[in-house]
Design a protein around this motif. Structure first.
Motif, PDB file in Angstrom:
ATOM      1  N   THR A 278      -4.473   9.145  -6.297  1.00 23.13           N
ATOM      2  CA  THR A 278      -3.578  10.001  -5.509  1.00 23.13           C
ATOM      3  C   THR A 278      -4.339  11.176  -4.909  1.00 23.13           C
ATOM      4  O   THR A 278      -4.118  11.563  -3.752  1.00 23.13           O
ATOM      5  N   SER A 279      -5.254  11.736  -5.697  1.00 24.64           N
ATOM      6  CA  SER A 279      -6.047  12.865  -5.181  1.00 24.64           C
ATOM      7  C   SER A 279      -6.927  12.418  -4.014  1.00 24.64           C
ATOM      8  O   SER A 279      -7.096  13.152  -3.037  1.00 24.64           O
ATOM      9  N   LEU A 280      -7.487  11.207  -4.109  1.00 25.78           N
ATOM     10  CA  LEU A 280      -8.303  10.688  -2.993  1.00 25.78           C
ATOM     11  C   LEU A 280      -7.423  10.356  -1.791  1.00 25.78           C
ATOM     12  O   LEU A 280      -7.814  10.587  -0.646  1.00 25.78           O
ATOM     13  N   ASN A 281      -6.226   9.833  -2.062  1.00 27.65           N
ATOM     14  CA  ASN A 281      -5.314   9.493  -0.967  1.00 27.65           C
ATOM     15  C   ASN A 281      -4.920  10.739  -0.172  1.00 27.65           C
ATOM     16  O   ASN A 281      -4.709  10.673   1.041  1.00 27.65           O
ATOM     17  N   PHE A 282      -4.831  11.880  -0.853  1.00 32.37           N
ATOM     18  CA  PHE A 282      -4.504  13.123  -0.149  1.00 32.37           C
ATOM     19  C   PHE A 282      -5.608  13.464   0.854  1.00 32.37           C
ATOM     20  O   PHE A 282      -5.332  13.898   1.979  1.00 32.37           O
ATOM     21  N   ILE A 283      -6.857  13.244   0.443  1.00 33.70           N
ATOM     22  CA  ILE A 283      -7.979  13.546   1.331  1.00 33.70           C
ATOM     23  C   ILE A 283      -8.079  12.524   2.468  1.00 33.70           C
ATOM     24  O   ILE A 283      -8.220  12.884   3.643  1.00 33.70           O
ATOM     25  N   VAL A 284      -7.977  11.237   2.092  1.00 33.19           N
ATOM     26  CA  VAL A 284      -8.186  10.169   3.077  1.00 33.19           C
ATOM     27  C   VAL A 284      -6.958   9.990   3.977  1.00 33.19           C
ATOM     28  O   VAL A 284      -7.064   9.988   5.206  1.00 33.19           O
TER      29      VAL A 284
ATOM     30  N   VAL B  50      -5.073  -0.543  -1.173  1.00 36.04           N
ATOM     31  CA  VAL B  50      -4.084  -1.515  -1.664  1.00 36.04           C
ATOM     32  C   VAL B  50      -2.716  -0.855  -1.824  1.00 36.04           C
ATOM     33  O   VAL B  50      -1.680  -1.425  -1.477  1.00 36.04           O
ATOM     34  N   GLY B  51      -2.711   0.383  -2.344  1.00 38.83           N
ATOM     35  CA  GLY B  51      -1.435   1.061  -2.587  1.00 38.83           C
ATOM     36  C   GLY B  51      -0.776   1.556  -1.323  1.00 38.83           C
ATOM     37  O   GLY B  51       0.458   1.512  -1.196  1.00 38.83           O
ATOM     38  N   GLY B  52      -1.574   2.018  -0.348  1.00 33.99           N
ATOM     39  CA  GLY B  52      -0.999   2.508   0.901  1.00 33.99           C
ATOM     40  C   GLY B  52      -1.628   3.829   1.298  1.00 33.99           C
ATOM     41  O   GLY B  52      -1.316   4.862   0.688  1.00 33.99           O
TER      42      GLY B  52
ATOM     43  N   PHE C 193      -0.595   5.669  -6.891  1.00 35.22           N
ATOM     44  CA  PHE C 193       0.012   5.089  -8.090  1.00 35.22           C
ATOM     45  C   PHE C 193       0.182   3.579  -7.932  1.00 35.22           C
ATOM     46  O   PHE C 193      -0.158   2.803  -8.833  1.00 35.22           O
ATOM     47  N   ALA C 194       0.708   3.155  -6.773  1.00 33.72           N
ATOM     48  CA  ALA C 194       0.937   1.717  -6.545  1.00 33.72           C
ATOM     49  C   ALA C 194      -0.381   0.947  -6.577  1.00 33.72           C
ATOM     50  O   ALA C 194      -0.455  -0.162  -7.130  1.00 33.72           O
ATOM     51  N   GLY C 195      -1.433   1.524  -6.001  1.00 28.35           N
ATOM     52  CA  GLY C 195      -2.731   0.853  -5.976  1.00 28.35           C
ATOM     53  C   GLY C 195      -3.342   0.740  -7.360  1.00 28.35           C
ATOM     54  O   GLY C 195      -3.863  -0.314  -7.743  1.00 28.35           O
ATOM     55  N   ALA C 196      -3.290   1.835  -8.135  1.00 27.01           N
ATOM     56  CA  ALA C 196      -3.846   1.793  -9.496  1.00 27.01           C
ATOM     57  C   ALA C 196      -3.068   0.814 -10.366  1.00 27.01           C
ATOM     58  O   ALA C 196      -3.661   0.050 -11.137  1.00 27.01           O
TER      59      ALA C 196
ATOM     60  N   ALA D 244       0.942  -7.257   2.385  1.00 30.44           N
ATOM     61  CA  ALA D 244       1.379  -5.867   2.560  1.00 30.44           C
ATOM     62  C   ALA D 244       0.251  -5.077   3.238  1.00 30.44           C
ATOM     63  O   ALA D 244      -0.436  -4.287   2.591  1.00 30.44           O
ATOM     64  N   PRO D 245       0.053  -5.292   4.550  1.00 26.97           N
ATOM     65  CA  PRO D 245      -1.090  -4.659   5.234  1.00 26.97           C
ATOM     66  C   PRO D 245      -1.049  -3.132   5.236  1.00 26.97           C
ATOM     67  O   PRO D 245      -2.085  -2.485   5.371  1.00 26.97           O
ATOM     68  N   ARG D 246       0.135  -2.534   5.092  1.00 26.64           N
ATOM     69  CA  ARG D 246       0.219  -1.062   5.040  1.00 26.64           C
ATOM     70  C   ARG D 246       0.213  -0.549   3.612  1.00 26.64           C
ATOM     71  O   ARG D 246       0.405   0.644   3.377  1.00 26.64           O
TER      72      ARG D 246
END
Length: 322
Positions: free
Chosen positions: A53-59, A259-261, A269-272, A304-306
């Motif tokens: 989640t922390s990486l998703n915030f950056i990316v 994978v998670g979005g 969370f979904a990806g992990a 689920a491409p997104r």
């Protein structure tokens, strides 16, 4: 990278609360079924969910594709282990210290890396992470290749973190708090400016916004949360391993985000959950689980491409419309 899934709604808040209650009820349910081992597995998933989640915030939110996030994750783990070695075991001291160290590291790396763009930004963040990895494996005082073990989990007031269920609930609280904070940030002025920078950096700069300062703040927030995740994973495994700093760890976290979005609040969370559950299931089936995992991830990506979070959001939306 649209941020539609950061939008607030009463229905979404209700679903999030229901999911939180269901997750909180998981340890007693598993213990009643005689599956105590999976409480520890679930705690590991929550910790990696926090890191992703922390990486998703950056990316996804900041639009900065970084490939050195393991540096902050591993730094948090080593900070807790080093403090424990010196007798500092209180979580209220060690965990914030781990997050602060990772935040300072993110500030230093980000201040230099953000002078570059695109593939150069990816490579320089990777280079910094690898430098920190080789620094730690060369320091024999901190375990070298073997890592630095913790004598015991941190103490947390009256809570007994040696109990896997209690540790799981603390990890869940950390993840829930991080998601709440990131959601609030996304809807604050800072978050809206950051989204504008992600969509059109040149236009925001022309409007007078300090683009680099906003991006650096985003990078530091993500790094700080990764440090907290590192403190948790060190307590979970009772080891600060150099593998937590390796570039493959950064790659694993990035795969979880994809994978998670990318750009979704619950994407990490979904990806992990998807990646670690598949790994747990496949390791009990075949020794060639890496190949099977790769094939299954291909199916997930094409279906689920997104991302899994966006796919589930679509399912709920279609169900509510009927």
């Amino acid at each position: 990278m649209k941020s539609a899934l950061y939008r607030q709604s009463a229905r979404r808040r209700g679903l999030a609360l229901a999911a939180l209650l269901a997750l909180a009820a998981l340890p007693p349910l598993l213990q009643a079924l005689g599956q105590d081992f999976y409480v520890s597995v679930a705690a590991r998933i929550l910790i990696f969910a926090l890191a992703a989640t922390s990486l998703n915030f950056i990316v996804g939110f900041g639009g900065l594709v970084a490939f050195g996030h393991a540096a902050f994750f591993g730094a948090g783990a080593y900070a807790v282990a080093i403090l424990a070695e010196r007798g500092v075991t209180a979580a209220v001291v060690a965990w914030p210290a781990a997050a602060a160290l990772a935040g300072v590291l993110a500030l230093l790396i980000g201040a230099i890396s953000l002078r570059t763009r695109g593939v150069y930004f990816i490579m320089i963040t990777l280079a910094f992470a690898q430098m920190i990895y080789y620094l730690f494996i060369s320091l024999k005082a901190w375990g070298g290749d073997d890592g630095l073990p913790l004598p015991a989990r941190s103490t947390f007031g009256p809570l007994d973190l040696k109990d896997d269920a209690v540790f799981y609930w603390v990890a869940l609280a950390c993840l829930a708090a991080a998601l709440f904070v990131l959601d609030r940030i996304a809807h604050a002025r800072f978050g809206r400016v950051l989204q504008g920078i992600r969509e059109n950096e040149s236009r925001m700069a022309a409007l007078g916004y300090p683009v680099a300062a906003y991006q650096l703040a985003c990078f530091v927030i993500g790094g700080t949360l990764a440090g907290l995740a590192g403190a948790l994973i060190a307590n979970h495994s009772l080891l600060a391993s150099p593998n937590l700093l390796h570039w493959t760890q950064s790659g694993t976290l990035l795969v979880m985000v994809i994978v998670g979005g990318v750009g979704t609040l619950y994407g990490g969370f979904a990806g992990a959950l998807t990646l670690l559950l598949l790994e747990e299931l496949l390791t009990g089936v075949t020794v060639h689980w890496h190949a099977a995992l790769g094939l299954l991830l291909l199916v997930v990506v094409f279906r689920a491409p997104r991302g899994v979070a966006a796919w589930l959001h679509g399912l709920f939306a279609r169900g509510a419309a009927k």
